[in-house]
Design a protein around this motif. Structure first.
Motif, PDB file in Angstrom:
ATOM      1  N   LEU A 117       0.823  -1.204   0.000  1.00 35.89           N
ATOM      2  CA  LEU A 117       0.000   0.000   0.000  1.00 35.89           C
ATOM      3  C   LEU A 117       0.862   1.261   0.000  1.00 35.89           C
ATOM      4  O   LEU A 117       0.486   2.284  -0.592  1.00 35.89           O
ATOM      5  CB  LEU A 117      -0.954  -0.001   1.192  1.00 35.89           C
ATOM      6  N   LYS A 118       2.019   1.201   0.636  1.00 33.84           N
ATOM      7  CA  LYS A 118       2.947   2.336   0.589  1.00 33.84           C
ATOM      8  C   LYS A 118       3.463   2.539  -0.830  1.00 33.84           C
ATOM      9  O   LYS A 118       3.626   3.680  -1.292  1.00 33.84           O
ATOM     10  CB  LYS A 118       4.118   2.102   1.547  1.00 33.84           C
ATOM     11  N   LYS A 119       3.737   1.441  -1.530  1.00 28.28           N
ATOM     12  CA  LYS A 119       4.195   1.549  -2.916  1.00 28.28           C
ATOM     13  C   LYS A 119       3.133   2.224  -3.783  1.00 28.28           C
ATOM     14  O   LYS A 119       3.449   3.087  -4.609  1.00 28.28           O
ATOM     15  CB  LYS A 119       4.498   0.156  -3.476  1.00 28.28           C
ATOM     16  N   ASN A 142       2.956   5.936  -2.798  1.00 29.96           N
ATOM     17  CA  ASN A 142       4.100   6.719  -3.281  1.00 29.96           C
ATOM     18  C   ASN A 142       3.934   7.106  -4.746  1.00 29.96           C
ATOM     19  O   ASN A 142       4.331   8.197  -5.157  1.00 29.96           O
ATOM     20  CB  ASN A 142       5.394   5.932  -3.095  1.00 29.96           C
ATOM     21  N   PHE A 143       3.339   6.202  -5.512  1.00 31.34           N
ATOM     22  CA  PHE A 143       3.090   6.540  -6.910  1.00 31.34           C
ATOM     23  C   PHE A 143       1.993   7.590  -7.025  1.00 31.34           C
ATOM     24  O   PHE A 143       2.142   8.588  -7.736  1.00 31.34           O
ATOM     25  CB  PHE A 143       2.703   5.292  -7.702  1.00 31.34           C
ATOM     26  N   PHE A 169      -0.431  -1.947 -11.239  1.00 32.45           N
ATOM     27  CA  PHE A 169       0.782  -2.465 -10.625  1.00 32.45           C
ATOM     28  C   PHE A 169       0.909  -3.956 -10.969  1.00 32.45           C
ATOM     29  O   PHE A 169      -0.027  -4.564 -11.483  1.00 32.45           O
ATOM     30  CB  PHE A 169       0.740  -2.253  -9.111  1.00 32.45           C
ATOM     31  N   LEU A 170       2.063  -4.528 -10.662  1.00 35.59           N
ATOM     32  CA  LEU A 170       2.335  -5.895 -11.096  1.00 35.59           C
ATOM     33  C   LEU A 170       1.979  -6.931 -10.029  1.00 35.59           C
ATOM     34  O   LEU A 170       2.042  -6.668  -8.833  1.00 35.59           O
ATOM     35  CB  LEU A 170       3.811  -6.051 -11.461  1.00 35.59           C
ATOM     36  N   VAL A 171       1.618  -8.108 -10.522  1.00 36.68           N
ATOM     37  CA  VAL A 171       1.516  -9.313  -9.702  1.00 36.68           C
ATOM     38  C   VAL A 171       2.789 -10.117  -9.948  1.00 36.68           C
ATOM     39  O   VAL A 171       3.459  -9.952 -10.979  1.00 36.68           O
ATOM     40  CB  VAL A 171       0.249 -10.113 -10.066  1.00 36.68           C
ATOM     41  N   SER A 172       3.137 -10.996  -9.027  1.00 37.36           N
ATOM     42  CA  SER A 172       4.442 -11.658  -9.058  1.00 37.36           C
ATOM     43  C   SER A 172       4.682 -12.538 -10.280  1.00 37.36           C
ATOM     44  O   SER A 172       5.826 -12.899 -10.569  1.00 37.36           O
ATOM     45  CB  SER A 172       4.617 -12.504  -7.787  1.00 37.36           C
ATOM     46  N   GLN A 215      11.438   0.372 -17.396  1.00 38.86           N
ATOM     47  CA  GLN A 215      10.973   1.652 -16.894  1.00 38.86           C
ATOM     48  C   GLN A 215      10.032   1.447 -15.707  1.00 38.86           C
ATOM     49  O   GLN A 215       9.232   0.517 -15.685  1.00 38.86           O
ATOM     50  CB  GLN A 215      10.220   2.414 -17.976  1.00 38.86           C
ATOM     51  N   TYR A 216      10.126   2.372 -14.745  1.00 37.28           N
ATOM     52  CA  TYR A 216       9.227   2.294 -13.586  1.00 37.28           C
ATOM     53  C   TYR A 216       7.791   2.571 -13.994  1.00 37.28           C
ATOM     54  O   TYR A 216       6.858   1.911 -13.533  1.00 37.28           O
ATOM     55  CB  TYR A 216       9.681   3.292 -12.520  1.00 37.28           C
ATOM     56  N   TYR A 217       7.617   3.545 -14.891  1.00 32.22           N
ATOM     57  CA  TYR A 217       6.267   3.947 -15.292  1.00 32.22           C
ATOM     58  C   TYR A 217       6.214   4.094 -16.810  1.00 32.22           C
ATOM     59  O   TYR A 217       7.035   4.780 -17.409  1.00 32.22           O
ATOM     60  CB  TYR A 217       5.901   5.276 -14.621  1.00 32.22           C
ATOM     61  N   SER A 218       5.270   3.410 -17.434  1.00 31.48           N
ATOM     62  CA  SER A 218       5.128   3.501 -18.887  1.00 31.48           C
ATOM     63  C   SER A 218       3.658   3.369 -19.259  1.00 31.48           C
ATOM     64  O   SER A 218       2.851   2.835 -18.493  1.00 31.48           O
ATOM     65  CB  SER A 218       5.943   2.400 -19.586  1.00 31.48           C
ATOM     66  N   ILE A 219       3.330   3.884 -20.435  1.00 33.99           N
ATOM     67  CA  ILE A 219       1.974   3.790 -20.970  1.00 33.99           C
ATOM     68  C   ILE A 219       2.009   2.821 -22.150  1.00 33.99           C
ATOM     69  O   ILE A 219       2.624   3.113 -23.174  1.00 33.99           O
ATOM     70  CB  ILE A 219       1.442   5.167 -21.433  1.00 33.99           C
TER      71      ILE A 219
END
Length: 302
Positions: free
Chosen positions: A98-100, A103-104, A118-121, A129-133
């Motif tokens: 939840l912090k992750k 933070n976004f 966000f990703l599942v394992s 890249q951390y953030y992409s479209i």
């Protein structure tokens, strides 16, 4: 600052897994959230036990089983906060998930997407890249494979764009995600927040479950073709389109609808003459087609 989060868990006949999921939320070091459980008309009633052990949870019991999409829509509708995190009852949040997410959210400059993912394992992504479209073309091309954890921007998703999860008992979420990718682009945050657990029963991705629900899966493939055929052709991914036609053919044969299977076989030949090689399937008994599907799924995905 902690962003208020509504966490929606959909459940169906999985009390043990639901308890584990709830505990993974409570153990988060985060103090501004609500937990909403939407029970999709479980045949084993455990809502009273859950509400007794977790009194702060808001628990809703569906009057009929409508599938995960209907339950998620109910959860989004009932959510008090604008950001709605969707998780399945058989999965768990990682530490600081939840912090992750927070933070976004507190750092995005323009909040103009209906969903952030966000990703599942189990995800494999062709990007560091951390953030992409991701575009619709990249989506179909396999830039990302695996499960995602959607964070719904309720104001835009539910009220303005009027999106809803497909109300199908097999999920069929791609119908929603593809449309969003076309309309807005599909935001991906390259950070794992949920662990996929493998001990639950009744997984819709299992081959036997797909055979049992062949009628629903055939209809799902037809809708993918109907809704997105023009866009798929536009981005040049005929391989994906042909695989959807194959899905209709095989699932239609499994449900005994040879007329529909033949119709889509003929239609698919305009994209690949090799589709005619599926003709022998029409004379095979169902149990043989089931065996072939098991072998095919071991190497591919319909």
């Amino acid at each position: 600052m902690n962003t208020p989060l509504s966490i929606v868990i959909t459940t169906y006949n999985r009390e043990k897994e639901l308890r584990r999921c709830i505990k993974s939320i409570i153990q988060q070091k985060y103090d501004h959230y609500e937990i909403i459980v939407v029970d999709d008309h479980s045949s084993t009633l455990y809502q009273d036990a859950i509400k007794t052990d977790f009194p702060d949870i808001r628990y809703f019991y569906q009057e009929e089983n409508s599938g995960p999409g209907g339950a998620r829509n109910r959860g989004i509708q009932e959510a008090k906060y604008n950001y709605v995190v969707i998780i399945d009852d058989d999965d768990i949040f990682v530490n600081n998930a939840l912090k992750k997410i927070n933070n976004f959210l507190v750092n995005i400059k323009e909040n103009d997407f209906p969903v952030y993912n966000f990703l599942v394992s189990n995800v494999k992504i062709q990007d560091n890249q951390y953030y992409s479209i991701i575009t619709f073309k990249e989506f179909l091309g396999g830039k990302i494979n695996g499960d995602l954890t959607p964070v719904i921007n309720k104001k835009l998703f539910y009220k303005e764009a009027n999106y809803r999860y497909p109300e199908s008992k097999i999920g069929a979420e791609s119908l929603l995600w593809y449309q969003i990718a076309i309309d807005y682009g599909f935001p991906i945050i390259n950070d794992v927040v949920v662990n996929l657990m493998s001990d639950a029963s009744q997984r819709l991705t299992d081959v036997d479950a797909q055979i049992k629900n062949a009628t629903l899966f055939a209809d799902y493939q037809r809708k993918l073709i109907h809704n997105f055929e023009e866009e798929i052709i536009k981005v040049g991914n005929l391989g994906y389109l042909i695989s959807r036609y194959r899905g209709v053919i095989i699932y239609s044969l499994l449900e005994g609808d040879r007329k529909s299977a033949f119709k889509y076989l003929i239609k698919s030949t305009k994209y690949s003459k090799k589709q005619i090689l599926f003709m022998p399937l029409f004379i095979l008994p169902k149990f043989t087609i089931k065996k072939l599907l098991h072998k095919y799924r071991a190497r591919n995905k319909l």
